[in-house]
Design an enzyme around this catalytic site. Sequence first.
Site, short mmCIF file in Angstrom:
data_model
loop_
_atom_site.label_atom_id
_atom_site.label_comp_id
_atom_site.label_asym_id
_atom_site.label_seq_id
_atom_site.Cartn_x
_atom_site.Cartn_y
_atom_site.Cartn_z
N ASN A 14 -28.02 -12.29 -66.63
CA ASN A 14 -26.85 -11.89 -65.84
C ASN A 14 -25.63 -12.52 -66.54
O ASN A 14 -25.38 -13.72 -66.40
CB ASN A 14 -27.02 -12.42 -64.42
CG ASN A 14 -25.83 -12.07 -63.53
OD1 ASN A 14 -24.85 -11.49 -63.98
ND2 ASN A 14 -25.94 -12.43 -62.26
N LYS A 69 -26.45 -16.37 -66.94
CA LYS A 69 -27.56 -16.85 -66.10
C LYS A 69 -28.85 -16.22 -66.61
O LYS A 69 -28.84 -15.07 -67.04
CB LYS A 69 -27.35 -16.40 -64.65
CG LYS A 69 -26.27 -17.15 -63.94
CD LYS A 69 -26.35 -16.89 -62.43
CE LYS A 69 -25.12 -17.43 -61.76
NZ LYS A 69 -24.50 -16.54 -60.83
N ARG A 123 -28.69 -7.55 -65.45
CA ARG A 123 -27.93 -7.18 -64.27
C ARG A 123 -26.60 -6.56 -64.71
O ARG A 123 -25.85 -7.17 -65.47
CB ARG A 123 -27.65 -8.40 -63.41
CG ARG A 123 -26.89 -8.03 -62.18
CD ARG A 123 -26.56 -9.21 -61.35
NE ARG A 123 -26.05 -8.75 -60.07
CZ ARG A 123 -25.72 -9.54 -59.09
NH1 ARG A 123 -25.85 -10.83 -59.20
NH2 ARG A 123 -25.25 -9.05 -57.96
N HIS A 183 -24.42 -5.19 -54.57
CA HIS A 183 -25.53 -6.00 -54.07
C HIS A 183 -26.77 -5.15 -53.80
O HIS A 183 -27.58 -5.48 -52.93
CB HIS A 183 -25.16 -6.73 -52.75
CG HIS A 183 -24.08 -7.75 -52.86
ND1 HIS A 183 -23.06 -7.85 -51.94
CD2 HIS A 183 -23.88 -8.72 -53.77
CE1 HIS A 183 -22.25 -8.85 -52.29
NE2 HIS A 183 -22.73 -9.39 -53.40
N ASN A 197 -20.61 -15.72 -51.30
CA ASN A 197 -19.24 -15.70 -51.81
C ASN A 197 -18.70 -14.29 -51.74
O ASN A 197 -17.57 -14.05 -51.34
CB ASN A 197 -19.22 -16.17 -53.27
CG ASN A 197 -19.14 -17.67 -53.34
OD1 ASN A 197 -18.50 -18.30 -52.51
ND2 ASN A 197 -19.81 -18.24 -54.33
N GLY A 198 -19.53 -13.36 -52.20
CA GLY A 198 -19.25 -11.94 -51.98
C GLY A 198 -20.09 -11.51 -50.78
O GLY A 198 -21.21 -12.00 -50.62
N ARG A 207 -11.84 -12.93 -51.63
CA ARG A 207 -11.41 -11.52 -51.62
C ARG A 207 -10.99 -11.12 -50.22
O ARG A 207 -11.60 -11.54 -49.24
CB ARG A 207 -12.55 -10.62 -52.08
CG ARG A 207 -12.78 -10.67 -53.57
CD ARG A 207 -13.99 -9.86 -53.98
NE ARG A 207 -14.97 -10.71 -54.64
CZ ARG A 207 -16.25 -10.41 -54.76
NH1 ARG A 207 -16.73 -9.28 -54.28
NH2 ARG A 207 -17.06 -11.24 -55.37
N GLY A 234 -26.07 -16.90 -49.49
CA GLY A 234 -25.79 -18.30 -49.17
C GLY A 234 -25.45 -18.56 -47.71
O GLY A 234 -26.06 -19.41 -47.06
N GLU A 237 -32.57 -11.37 -56.13
CA GLU A 237 -32.10 -10.26 -56.95
C GLU A 237 -32.76 -10.28 -58.33
O GLU A 237 -33.04 -9.23 -58.91
CB GLU A 237 -30.57 -10.34 -57.10
CG GLU A 237 -29.86 -10.00 -55.80
CD GLU A 237 -28.44 -10.56 -55.72
OE1 GLU A 237 -28.29 -11.80 -55.68
OE2 GLU A 237 -27.50 -9.77 -55.70
P1 ADP Z 1 -22.78 -15.68 -54.50
O1 ADP Z 1 -22.16 -14.51 -53.80
O2 ADP Z 1 -21.88 -16.34 -55.49
O3 ADP Z 1 -24.19 -15.43 -54.99
P2 ADP Z 1 -24.07 -17.32 -52.52
O4 ADP Z 1 -24.92 -16.25 -51.97
O5 ADP Z 1 -24.72 -18.43 -53.26
O6 ADP Z 1 -22.87 -16.77 -53.36
O7 ADP Z 1 -23.25 -17.95 -51.28
C1 ADP Z 1 -22.34 -18.98 -51.45
C2 ADP Z 1 -21.76 -19.33 -50.09
O8 ADP Z 1 -22.83 -19.83 -49.25
C3 ADP Z 1 -20.71 -20.43 -50.15
O9 ADP Z 1 -19.61 -20.09 -49.33
C4 ADP Z 1 -21.44 -21.62 -49.56
O10 ADP Z 1 -20.56 -22.50 -48.90
C5 ADP Z 1 -22.37 -20.95 -48.56
N1 ADP Z 1 -23.46 -21.84 -48.19
C6 ADP Z 1 -24.42 -22.35 -48.99
N2 ADP Z 1 -25.21 -23.21 -48.30
C7 ADP Z 1 -24.72 -23.25 -47.03
C8 ADP Z 1 -25.09 -23.93 -45.84
N3 ADP Z 1 -26.12 -24.78 -45.81
N4 ADP Z 1 -24.36 -23.72 -44.73
C9 ADP Z 1 -23.32 -22.87 -44.75
N5 ADP Z 1 -22.92 -22.19 -45.83
C10 ADP Z 1 -23.60 -22.36 -46.97
#
Ligand code: ADP
Length: 393
Positions: A11, A18, A90, A179, A210-211, A240, A330, A383
């Site tokens: 990726n 990655k 990816r 996604h 994040n997204g 965003r 996340g 993914e």
């Molecule tokens: P990406 O879209 O970059 O793959 P992720 O799916 O890893 O992102 O999600 C990242 C988000 O998840 C961040 O906002 C992070 O703060 C949140 N996050 C991760 N662990 C926790 C947790 N234990 N509680 C609440 N939010 C979390």
Amino acid sequence: MGETVFVLVLNAGSSSLKFNLFDMANEDSIAEGNAERIGLEDGILACTILGDKRKETLPLPDHKVALEFILERLQAAVLHDTPIHAVGHRVVHGGPKYGDSVLVTEEVIRDIEHFAMYAPLHNPANALGIRTAMTAFPDVPHVAVFDTAFHHNIPDHARIYGIPYDMSQKYGIRRYGFHGSSHSYVAARTAILLCRPLRALKIVTCHIGNGTSICAVGQGKSMDTSMGMTPLQGVIMGTRCGTIDPSVVEMLMEYEHLDYNGITNLLNKQSGLLGISGVSSDFREIEIAAENGNDRARLARDLLTYNVRQYIGAYATVLDGLDAITFTAGIGTHSTFVRAKVCSKLNFLGVKLDHDANENGTGERIISTPDSRVVVTVVPTNEELMIARETIR
Ligand code: ADP
């Protein structure tokens, strides 16, 4: 080791690469990691190989050098001259052309570069990653797996925008959605958790990270999704803005004296949770600030859960019913608060959250009560495994 089928998943971002190495004989993840700060003298290479974690600082002038370092580490620790069978890449945007994964050819790479018109931050880096890997592995198949592919056949009325039709056609302006590997993976896992066939289920999958994107999955297919032509549309995200009135764009450009790059940067990098809260794009920090009484952090948090609830309501209508809601990524996987808040006002749909299961379990599980008409699940996404499976397919 018995018979191995090594698939390397890559990726590539503009300054990162990655990787995941799978043995697809049994779908085991053997190694994973990330090369960051590519282009700089003090690049970072983080790897976990057979459970052993390592982080090094080293010069990473370009993607080629980063990949060479990764391969060196893999070679020494696990490959020992065992060949890699295939490489899966990816790719964020497949444009109007690619509704499925595809074996990479020069034409495919040129198309990916061309579709930078829809994903300027991602597609050029994805194409560069493919070119680099094809030089390193000239004799194995390379497969491009598109984030947009799962949504390729959403109905016309779900993908058309209300602009002059000939312009939509001329430029391919429409909803593409993203996604896709995540939505299709968690929907399939949800069917397994429910012990029911995927094609018989109506599921709303909520990828909140994040997204963020929400997807209406019916008969195992994407029927609609919240992201649009680009990943900027839909729910508010880390940085965003999500859906806004297009007139806001004109107004900010005029009053804040922003050019195209300025407004693109503002809406992609300075908006969302970060923009509203002024605290952070990281949801953990938003949660802490909100609990400490920061009103703008609360507002950002409330808008996120409100948006997710809005889409669940809308997609229950799109699907003409609802069997399951799935949380992933996340925030969806980890935030008990977000799941509880989203589900708190879905009683009318027959959603009853099991608060104990929501707060205390980990990993893949059901978090609704046995008498809940709609089953709520948590499914950590994977993914990379989906890309490895597509590569084998
Ligand atoms: P990406 O879209 O970059 O793959 P992720 O799916 O890893 O992102 O999600 C990242 C988000 O998840 C961040 O906002 C992070 O703060 C949140 N996050 C991760 N662990 C926790 C947790 N234990 N509680 C609440 N939010 C979390």
